[in-house]
Design a protein around this motif. Structure first.
Motif, short mmCIF file in Angstrom:
data_model
loop_
_atom_site.label_atom_id
_atom_site.label_comp_id
_atom_site.label_asym_id
_atom_site.label_seq_id
_atom_site.Cartn_x
_atom_site.Cartn_y
_atom_site.Cartn_z
N GLU A 41 33.58 -7.12 -73.65
CA GLU A 41 32.56 -7.96 -74.27
C GLU A 41 32.56 -9.37 -73.67
O GLU A 41 31.52 -10.03 -73.63
N GLY A 43 32.95 -10.06 -70.61
CA GLY A 43 32.42 -10.06 -69.25
C GLY A 43 33.46 -10.21 -68.17
O GLY A 43 33.18 -10.73 -67.09
N GLU A 46 32.60 -8.80 -64.74
CA GLU A 46 31.70 -9.67 -63.97
C GLU A 46 32.50 -10.81 -63.33
O GLU A 46 32.28 -11.16 -62.17
N TYR A 47 33.42 -11.39 -64.09
CA TYR A 47 34.27 -12.45 -63.53
C TYR A 47 35.01 -11.94 -62.29
O TYR A 47 35.03 -12.60 -61.25
N PRO A 128 32.82 -19.96 -68.84
CA PRO A 128 31.79 -18.96 -68.56
C PRO A 128 31.06 -19.16 -67.23
O PRO A 128 30.45 -18.23 -66.72
N ASN A 133 34.32 -14.80 -70.17
CA ASN A 133 34.33 -15.53 -71.44
C ASN A 133 32.93 -15.67 -72.05
O ASN A 133 32.56 -16.74 -72.52
N ARG A 134 32.18 -14.56 -72.03
CA ARG A 134 30.84 -14.57 -72.62
C ARG A 134 30.91 -14.97 -74.08
O ARG A 134 31.80 -14.56 -74.81
N GLU A 135 29.94 -15.77 -74.47
CA GLU A 135 29.84 -16.24 -75.85
C GLU A 135 31.13 -16.93 -76.30
O GLU A 135 31.43 -16.99 -77.50
#
Length: 181
Positions: A41, A43, A46-47, A128, A133-135
């Protein structure tokens, strides 16, 4: 079965299959719990993908070889590809990888696991702007207020509740000074 990988960002280095494997692995390193988002959740995949395309590009061969080593290690424990295994089977593979990384630091599969674990932590708790570290889920978890210009003496006191400081990202700081990112 383990939850399926949802590709909701453009891949920059990993291919879809590799990203699915990394996503499953980071999901076991920092798993989701009711009311507490995990690495997926946040991300983290993606990182890692962005980092491997950018400032960690020297680790590209390590990730390619590490994914092969993970597949071979998984095949020695159970049938199937890591990201297709049930959560319990993935947990067992990760448990054995973690033990191996402690028992034999020279084993490549264990080394790869340690690298991915480190990058998972970076992606979960970093700003982010780097893709994870989404949200602000990582910062929320530990009560970190994020990027700040500084702290008052009151905010630095040992008993101060940092959760009362508004969380700011690097993007937020730039927008306050009217600068470009």
């Amino acid at each position: 079965m383990a939850s399926k990988f949802v590709l909701d960002f453009p891949l920059m280095f990993l291919n879809r299959e590799e990203a699915a494997v990394i996503d499953a692995l980071v999901g076991q390193i920092i798993p989701s719990e009711p009311g507490s988002p995990g690495a997926r959740e946040a991300g983290v995949t993606e990182y890692i993908d962005k980092a491997l395309a950018g400032f960690l590009r020297e680790l590209q061969p390590v990730y390619r070889s590490g994914l092969i080593a993970l597949a071979e290690f998984t095949a020695g424990i159970t049938e199937g590809r890591f990201h297709d295994l049930a959560d319990g089977q993935q947990e067992e593979v990760v448990r054995q990888l973690a033990e191996l990384s402690e028992r034999d630091p020279s084993d490549f599969a264990g080394q790869f696991f340690r690298i991915v674990r480190e990058h998972t932590v970076q992606g979960f708790f970093g700003d982010p702007a780097y893709g994870g570290n989404r949200e602000l889920v990582g910062w929320e978890l530990v009560g970190f207020p994020g990027a700040q210009w500084g702290y008052t003496a009151t905010q630095m006191a040992p008993d101060f509740n940092t959760r009362t400081i508004p969380m700011l990202t690097i993007k937020d700081l730039y927008s306050r000074i009217g600068g470009a990112q």
